[in-house]
Every structure is written in structure tokens, then in C-alpha cells.
Design a protein around this motif. Sequence first.
Motif, mmCIF file in Angstrom:
data_model
loop_
_atom_site.group_PDB
_atom_site.id
_atom_site.type_symbol
_atom_site.label_atom_id
_atom_site.label_comp_id
_atom_site.label_asym_id
_atom_site.label_seq_id
_atom_site.Cartn_x
_atom_site.Cartn_y
_atom_site.Cartn_z
ATOM 1 N N SER A 39 61.750 9.501 77.558
ATOM 2 C CA SER A 39 60.410 8.925 77.704
ATOM 3 C C SER A 39 59.779 8.675 76.335
ATOM 4 C CB SER A 39 59.535 9.867 78.525
ATOM 5 O OG SER A 39 58.219 9.399 78.602
ATOM 6 N N ALA A 40 59.923 9.648 75.426
ATOM 7 C CA ALA A 40 59.380 9.485 74.067
ATOM 8 C C ALA A 40 60.070 8.336 73.352
ATOM 9 C CB ALA A 40 59.543 10.779 73.279
ATOM 10 N N LEU A 41 61.376 8.194 73.552
ATOM 11 C CA LEU A 41 62.104 7.074 72.947
ATOM 12 C C LEU A 41 61.574 5.741 73.471
ATOM 13 C CD1 LEU A 41 65.710 8.524 72.972
ATOM 14 C CD2 LEU A 41 64.430 7.828 70.938
ATOM 15 N N SER A 42 61.325 5.672 74.774
ATOM 16 C CA SER A 42 60.805 4.427 75.366
ATOM 17 C C SER A 42 59.422 4.095 74.819
ATOM 18 C CB SER A 42 60.736 4.551 76.892
ATOM 19 O OG SER A 42 62.022 4.626 77.436
ATOM 20 N N GLU A 43 58.559 5.114 74.737
ATOM 21 C CA GLU A 43 57.209 4.897 74.200
ATOM 22 C C GLU A 43 57.269 4.427 72.747
ATOM 23 O OE1 GLU A 43 54.762 8.380 74.649
ATOM 24 O OE2 GLU A 43 55.364 8.607 76.746
ATOM 25 N N THR A 44 58.103 5.071 71.972
ATOM 26 C CA THR A 44 58.234 4.726 70.553
ATOM 27 C C THR A 44 58.794 3.318 70.407
ATOM 28 O OG1 THR A 44 58.588 7.064 70.032
ATOM 29 C CG2 THR A 44 59.191 5.468 68.341
ATOM 30 N N LYS A 45 59.757 2.969 71.234
ATOM 31 C CA LYS A 45 60.361 1.626 71.179
ATOM 32 C C LYS A 45 59.329 0.561 71.523
ATOM 33 C CE LYS A 45 63.913 -1.081 70.650
ATOM 34 N NZ LYS A 45 64.442 -1.315 69.311
ATOM 35 N N ARG A 46 58.443 0.863 72.481
ATOM 36 C CA ARG A 46 57.377 -0.096 72.823
ATOM 37 C C ARG A 46 56.423 -0.295 71.641
ATOM 38 N NH1 ARG A 46 57.743 2.284 77.854
ATOM 39 N NH2 ARG A 46 56.056 3.750 77.456
ATOM 40 N N SER A 47 56.135 0.788 70.937
ATOM 41 C CA SER A 47 55.213 0.705 69.798
ATOM 42 C C SER A 47 55.861 0.099 68.560
ATOM 43 C CB SER A 47 54.686 2.101 69.447
ATOM 44 O OG SER A 47 53.950 2.639 70.514
ATOM 45 N N TYR A 48 57.152 0.334 68.399
ATOM 46 C CA TYR A 48 57.885 -0.143 67.221
ATOM 47 C C TYR A 48 59.175 -0.829 67.685
ATOM 48 C CZ TYR A 48 54.729 3.160 64.998
ATOM 49 O OH TYR A 48 53.609 3.837 64.586
ATOM 50 N N PRO A 49 59.054 -2.031 68.217
ATOM 51 C CA PRO A 49 60.222 -2.689 68.830
ATOM 52 C C PRO A 49 61.364 -2.993 67.875
ATOM 53 C CG PRO A 49 58.324 -4.168 68.803
ATOM 54 C CD PRO A 49 57.848 -2.838 68.316
#
Length: 100
Positions: A39-49
Motif C-alpha cells: 500500500s505504501a509503495l502504491s501511495e508513493t508511486k502515485r505521488s512520485y510516478p
Amino acid sequence: MILDSDTTKVISILGNDYTIKAPEGQEQALMDAVTMLKSALSETKRSYPTLIGDRLLVLAALNLCSKQVELQRQHAEELSRYEEQVSATVEVIEKTIAQG
């Protein structure tokens, strides 16, 4: 014959498989941690694609650690407040007993 009480799980993170042993009774905690990390990876990826691989993983881990540090700080403050309340209650009880 010695039985190994650890359960081996294979988890996939960022396309890499990892074999991890979970101590008996901790299998669900491991799976919860995997879910939290994903989940943290997904959130981070959304913020920093544009981030990929290790950089994405490190930033996600830092975000999780930052949240943990904040929770520990809040816990320490609450514990201190509760200790003060208990001390005040003990003082009142001691005074009441002394007067009684």
C-alpha cells in the motif's frame, strides 16, 4: 526428528519474489506487513510516478518509518499524560487515607 515451527512464505514486491520465514503464530502479522508495504509503495508511486525500483522502495520505507516515529512520539506524550493523571489520583487517595 526436529520440527521447524516457522512457516515459509513467498511474497512478491516490485516484481521480485522473497522467501520469508514467519515464526509460528506470526504468519498473519507478516501478511499484514506485506499488505502495508504494498500500500505504501502504491501511495508513493502515485505521488512520485517517475520513481522505480530501489528508490521507490526506499522512499516508501522512509514514509512508513516517518509515520512510525510520529506514532511513537504521540504514544510517549499520551503515556506521560496518563502517568501524571495516575500520580494525581494516588496523591488524592493518600490524602484521603491520611485524613480518614
